[in-house]
Motif scaffolding. Structure first.
Motif, PDB file in Angstrom:
ATOM      1  N   ILE A 100       0.849  -1.185   0.000  1.00 55.74           N
ATOM      2  CA  ILE A 100       0.000   0.000   0.000  1.00 55.74           C
ATOM      3  C   ILE A 100       0.887   1.239   0.000  1.00 55.74           C
ATOM      4  O   ILE A 100       1.858   1.314   0.762  1.00 55.74           O
ATOM      5  CB  ILE A 100      -0.922   0.025   1.239  1.00 55.74           C
ATOM      6  CG1 ILE A 100      -1.863  -1.187   1.225  1.00 55.74           C
ATOM      7  CG2 ILE A 100      -1.727   1.321   1.292  1.00 55.74           C
ATOM      8  CD1 ILE A 100      -2.704  -1.324   2.481  1.00 55.74           C
ATOM      9  N   VAL A 101       0.569   2.174  -0.852  1.00 57.47           N
ATOM     10  CA  VAL A 101       1.333   3.413  -0.960  1.00 57.47           C
ATOM     11  C   VAL A 101       0.596   4.517  -0.227  1.00 57.47           C
ATOM     12  O   VAL A 101      -0.618   4.675  -0.376  1.00 57.47           O
ATOM     13  CB  VAL A 101       1.551   3.805  -2.432  1.00 57.47           C
ATOM     14  CG1 VAL A 101       2.269   5.152  -2.534  1.00 57.47           C
ATOM     15  CG2 VAL A 101       2.348   2.725  -3.147  1.00 57.47           C
ATOM     16  N   ALA A 102       1.324   5.296   0.569  1.00 57.90           N
ATOM     17  CA  ALA A 102       0.751   6.441   1.278  1.00 57.90           C
ATOM     18  C   ALA A 102       0.867   7.691   0.418  1.00 57.90           C
ATOM     19  O   ALA A 102       1.816   7.860  -0.353  1.00 57.90           O
ATOM     20  CB  ALA A 102       1.474   6.661   2.601  1.00 57.90           C
ATOM     21  N   GLY A 103      -0.113   8.568   0.568  1.00 55.09           N
ATOM     22  CA  GLY A 103      -0.064   9.869  -0.092  1.00 55.09           C
ATOM     23  C   GLY A 103      -0.211  10.962   0.950  1.00 55.09           C
ATOM     24  O   GLY A 103      -1.175  10.967   1.721  1.00 55.09           O
ATOM     25  N   GLN A 104       0.736  11.879   1.007  1.00 53.62           N
ATOM     26  CA  GLN A 104       0.702  12.938   2.011  1.00 53.62           C
ATOM     27  C   GLN A 104      -0.206  14.075   1.556  1.00 53.62           C
ATOM     28  O   GLN A 104      -0.073  14.580   0.449  1.00 53.62           O
ATOM     29  CB  GLN A 104       2.105  13.467   2.264  1.00 53.62           C
ATOM     30  CG  GLN A 104       2.159  14.618   3.257  1.00 53.62           C
ATOM     31  CD  GLN A 104       3.585  15.052   3.566  1.00 53.62           C
ATOM     32  OE1 GLN A 104       4.178  14.655   4.545  1.00 53.62           O
ATOM     33  NE2 GLN A 104       4.145  15.862   2.680  1.00 53.62           N
ATOM     34  N   VAL A 105      -1.120  14.491   2.451  1.00 48.28           N
ATOM     35  CA  VAL A 105      -2.014  15.619   2.178  1.00 48.28           C
ATOM     36  C   VAL A 105      -1.944  16.557   3.374  1.00 48.28           C
ATOM     37  O   VAL A 105      -2.346  16.201   4.480  1.00 48.28           O
ATOM     38  CB  VAL A 105      -3.472  15.162   1.964  1.00 48.28           C
ATOM     39  CG1 VAL A 105      -4.363  16.371   1.695  1.00 48.28           C
ATOM     40  CG2 VAL A 105      -3.568  14.160   0.815  1.00 48.28           C
ATOM     41  N   LEU A 106      -1.418  17.767   3.169  1.00 53.56           N
ATOM     42  CA  LEU A 106      -1.302  18.762   4.235  1.00 53.56           C
ATOM     43  C   LEU A 106      -2.288  19.890   3.963  1.00 53.56           C
ATOM     44  O   LEU A 106      -2.315  20.450   2.874  1.00 53.56           O
ATOM     45  CB  LEU A 106       0.127  19.310   4.308  1.00 53.56           C
ATOM     46  CG  LEU A 106       1.218  18.288   4.620  1.00 53.56           C
ATOM     47  CD1 LEU A 106       2.588  18.941   4.606  1.00 53.56           C
ATOM     48  CD2 LEU A 106       0.970  17.616   5.962  1.00 53.56           C
ATOM     49  N   LEU A 107      -3.090  20.211   4.968  1.00 49.26           N
ATOM     50  CA  LEU A 107      -4.159  21.199   4.799  1.00 49.26           C
ATOM     51  C   LEU A 107      -4.086  22.275   5.874  1.00 49.26           C
ATOM     52  O   LEU A 107      -3.617  22.021   6.984  1.00 49.26           O
ATOM     53  CB  LEU A 107      -5.531  20.519   4.887  1.00 49.26           C
ATOM     54  CG  LEU A 107      -5.847  19.456   3.831  1.00 49.26           C
ATOM     55  CD1 LEU A 107      -7.119  18.716   4.204  1.00 49.26           C
ATOM     56  CD2 LEU A 107      -5.993  20.096   2.457  1.00 49.26           C
ATOM     57  N   THR A 108      -4.555  23.462   5.541  1.00 49.97           N
ATOM     58  CA  THR A 108      -4.762  24.510   6.525  1.00 49.97           C
ATOM     59  C   THR A 108      -6.263  24.751   6.654  1.00 49.97           C
ATOM     60  O   THR A 108      -7.052  24.315   5.811  1.00 49.97           O
ATOM     61  CB  THR A 108      -4.077  25.824   6.120  1.00 49.97           C
ATOM     62  OG1 THR A 108      -4.711  26.345   4.941  1.00 49.97           O
ATOM     63  CG2 THR A 108      -2.593  25.615   5.853  1.00 49.97           C
ATOM     64  N   ALA A 109      -6.648  25.457   7.698  1.00 51.16           N
ATOM     65  CA  ALA A 109      -8.061  25.769   7.880  1.00 51.16           C
ATOM     66  C   ALA A 109      -8.611  26.524   6.670  1.00 51.16           C
ATOM     67  O   ALA A 109      -9.741  26.288   6.230  1.00 51.16           O
ATOM     68  CB  ALA A 109      -8.250  26.578   9.157  1.00 51.16           C
ATOM     69  N   GLY A 110      -7.808  27.419   6.120  1.00 51.91           N
ATOM     70  CA  GLY A 110      -8.245  28.186   4.957  1.00 51.91           C
ATOM     71  C   GLY A 110      -8.539  27.324   3.751  1.00 51.91           C
ATOM     72  O   GLY A 110      -9.406  27.655   2.936  1.00 51.91           O
ATOM     73  N   ASP A 111      -7.835  26.198   3.628  1.00 49.09           N
ATOM     74  CA  ASP A 111      -8.061  25.301   2.492  1.00 49.09           C
ATOM     75  C   ASP A 111      -9.477  24.741   2.488  1.00 49.09           C
ATOM     76  O   ASP A 111     -10.035  24.472   1.427  1.00 49.09           O
ATOM     77  CB  ASP A 111      -7.061  24.143   2.519  1.00 49.09           C
ATOM     78  CG  ASP A 111      -5.633  24.595   2.281  1.00 49.09           C
ATOM     79  OD1 ASP A 111      -5.434  25.599   1.582  1.00 49.09           O
ATOM     80  OD2 ASP A 111      -4.708  23.934   2.802  1.00 49.09           O
ATOM     81  N   LEU A 112     -10.044  24.522   3.666  1.00 46.72           N
ATOM     82  CA  LEU A 112     -11.372  23.924   3.749  1.00 46.72           C
ATOM     83  C   LEU A 112     -12.475  24.948   3.949  1.00 46.72           C
ATOM     84  O   LEU A 112     -13.650  24.607   3.911  1.00 46.72           O
ATOM     85  CB  LEU A 112     -11.411  22.888   4.875  1.00 46.72           C
ATOM     86  CG  LEU A 112     -10.481  21.685   4.685  1.00 46.72           C
ATOM     87  CD1 LEU A 112     -10.694  20.655   5.780  1.00 46.72           C
ATOM     88  CD2 LEU A 112     -10.670  21.044   3.308  1.00 46.72           C
ATOM     89  N   GLU A 113     -12.092  26.206   4.149  1.00 53.66           N
ATOM     90  CA  GLU A 113     -13.086  27.252   4.326  1.00 53.66           C
ATOM     91  C   GLU A 113     -13.355  28.017   3.036  1.00 53.66           C
ATOM     92  O   GLU A 113     -14.391  28.675   2.912  1.00 53.66           O
ATOM     93  CB  GLU A 113     -12.631  28.228   5.416  1.00 53.66           C
ATOM     94  CG  GLU A 113     -12.635  27.613   6.805  1.00 53.66           C
ATOM     95  CD  GLU A 113     -12.025  28.531   7.843  1.00 53.66           C
ATOM     96  OE1 GLU A 113     -11.498  29.606   7.444  1.00 53.66           O
ATOM     97  OE2 GLU A 113     -12.059  28.188   9.032  1.00 53.66           O
ATOM     98  N   ASN A 114     -12.439  27.941   2.082  1.00 54.46           N
ATOM     99  CA  ASN A 114     -12.563  28.682   0.829  1.00 54.46           C
ATOM    100  C   ASN A 114     -12.859  27.725  -0.316  1.00 54.46           C
ATOM    101  O   ASN A 114     -12.273  26.643  -0.414  1.00 54.46           O
ATOM    102  CB  ASN A 114     -11.281  29.465   0.551  1.00 54.46           C
ATOM    103  CG  ASN A 114     -11.006  30.476   1.654  1.00 54.46           C
ATOM    104  OD1 ASN A 114     -11.841  31.299   1.975  1.00 54.46           O
ATOM    105  ND2 ASN A 114      -9.815  30.391   2.253  1.00 54.46           N
TER     106      ASN A 114
END
Length: 284
Positions: A100-114
Motif C-alpha cells: 500500500i502506498v501512502a499519499g501525504q495531504v497537508l491542509l490549513t483551515a483556509g483550504d477547507l473554508e474557501n
C-alpha cells in the motif's frame, strides 16, 4: 452509503480514521505498526481509508533536541517541518509489506473554508482513493498561524470526512470510550451511544493540553462528532489500541448516530458548538 451503527463499519465504502500525537510518537512510535495493520486489513476488504494523523511536531522534537513541546510558533513550525518527513517515512515503511502506498495531504483551515482550495483538496483526495492510495492527512503546521489553525485534528478529521463523503469517522484516543465525567472521578459512567439530538450538557467534557506533545480532550471529540454527524457521518470514539476491533465493527467505544436528514455537503463546511468543559474525560 449511510451506516447506522458501529457494526456496519466493516462494510463501509469509505472511512476516515484519526490518531493523535500521543498514540504514535515518542515511546508510542512503535504503535504505528498495529495501527497500519488494522488500516491495511480494512483496505484489503475493499474499504477506502483516509488516515488523519497528528504527530509532526512531536516526532520532530527529538531531532531539534527539544525536551517538551515548543510554545512559540516558529519553533513549532520548525519541528513540524522535520517531523512530518519522518512521520510519513514511518508510515510508508509500515505499509510496505501490504503493498500500500501512502499519499501525504497537508491542509490549513483556509483550504477547507474557501471554495477553490476546498474543491482542489476534494478532487485530489478522490483521485488518490480512486488509485487505491492511502491518504495521510495532517494540518500544514509549517505554514499555519495561530489565528487560522484548526486547533486540533479531531475537527480536521470531521471536516475531511464531510469533504469526501465518508460513511464513518473513527476518532482514536487513549481510553476505550467517553465517560459522563472524568473517568477517575466517582460516578463516572461510560457513554456507549449518543443518539441524534441527545442533550450532552449535563456531562463534563474537558478540552485541555493533555500531555507534553498533544492537545485535545473529550470536548474536541464531541464537537468533531457533532460536525461529522450533521453531515450524515457516523462517528466512533475509542482507544487507539482497539483500532482493529473498531474497524471490524465490535461493540466498543462511544458511537454517535448520524443525522437522519443530514445537512451540509462537500460544497461547504458545517460547524458545531463546543460542549462545556469540566475535565478531560479521555485521560491524559
Amino acid at each position: 452509503m449511510t451506516i447506522s451503527s458501529r457494526a456496519d463499519i466493516p462494510g463501509s465504502r469509505r472511512i476516515v480514521v484519526k490518531v493523535g500525537s500521543s498514540s504514535i510518537s515518542g515511546e508510542n512510535a512503535g504503535k504505528i505498526q498495529p495501527l497500519v495493520e488494522a488500516l491495511a486489513a480494512a483496505h484489503g476488504r475493499g474499504t477506502e481509508v483516509v488516515l488523519v494523523s497528528s504527530g509532526a511536531i512531536a516526532t520532530g522534537m527529538p531531532y531539534l533536541r527539544l525536551a517538551e513541546r515548543p510554545s512559540d510558533l516558529a519553533t513549532q513550525q520548525a519541528a513540524a517541518a522535520v517531523g512530518q518527513n519522518v512521520l510519513i517515512y514511518r508510515y510508508q515503511e509500515a505499509l510496505r509489506p501490504f503493498a500500500i502506498v501512502a499519499g501525504q495531504v497537508l491542509l490549513t483551515a483556509g483550504d477547507l473554508e474557501n471554495a477553490t482550495p476546498r474543491s482542489n483538496a476534494r478532487r485530489a483526495m478522490e483521485r488518490l482513493l480512486g488509485l487505491r492510495i492511502l491518504p495521510i492527512v495532517n494540518e500544514n503546521d509549517t505554514v499555519a498561524t495561530h489565528e487560522i489553525r484548526f486547533g486540533d485534528n479531531d475537527r480536521l478529521a470531521a471536516l475531511v470526512a464531510q469533504l469526501i463523503g465518508a460513511d464513518a469517522l473513527v476518532l482514536l484516543s487513549d481510553i476505550e470510550c467517553l465517560y459522563t465525567r472524568p473517568p477517575d472521578e466517582p460516578g463516572a459512567e461510560p457513554i456507549r451511544r449518543v443518539r441524534h439530538g441527545d442533550d450532552l450538557s449535563r456531562y463534563e467534557f474537558g478540552s485541555v493540553v493533555v500531555n507534553s506533545v498533544g492537545t485535545g480532550g473529550a470536548a474536541t471529540k464531541v464537537s468533531a462528532a457533532r460536525v461529522a454527524t450533521a453531515s450524515g457521518v457516523g462517528v466512533l470514539v475509542t482507544s487507539a489500541d482497539l483500532v482493529d476491533a473498531a474497524l471490524r465493527g465490535e461493540d466498543i467505544g462511544t458511537w454517535f448516530d448520524p443525522h437522519p436528514d443530514p445537512v451540509g455537503t462537500a460544497a461547504g463546511p458545517v460547524t458545531a458548538p463546543v460542549p462545556r468543559t469540566g475535565g478531560d474525560t479521555l485521560g491524559r
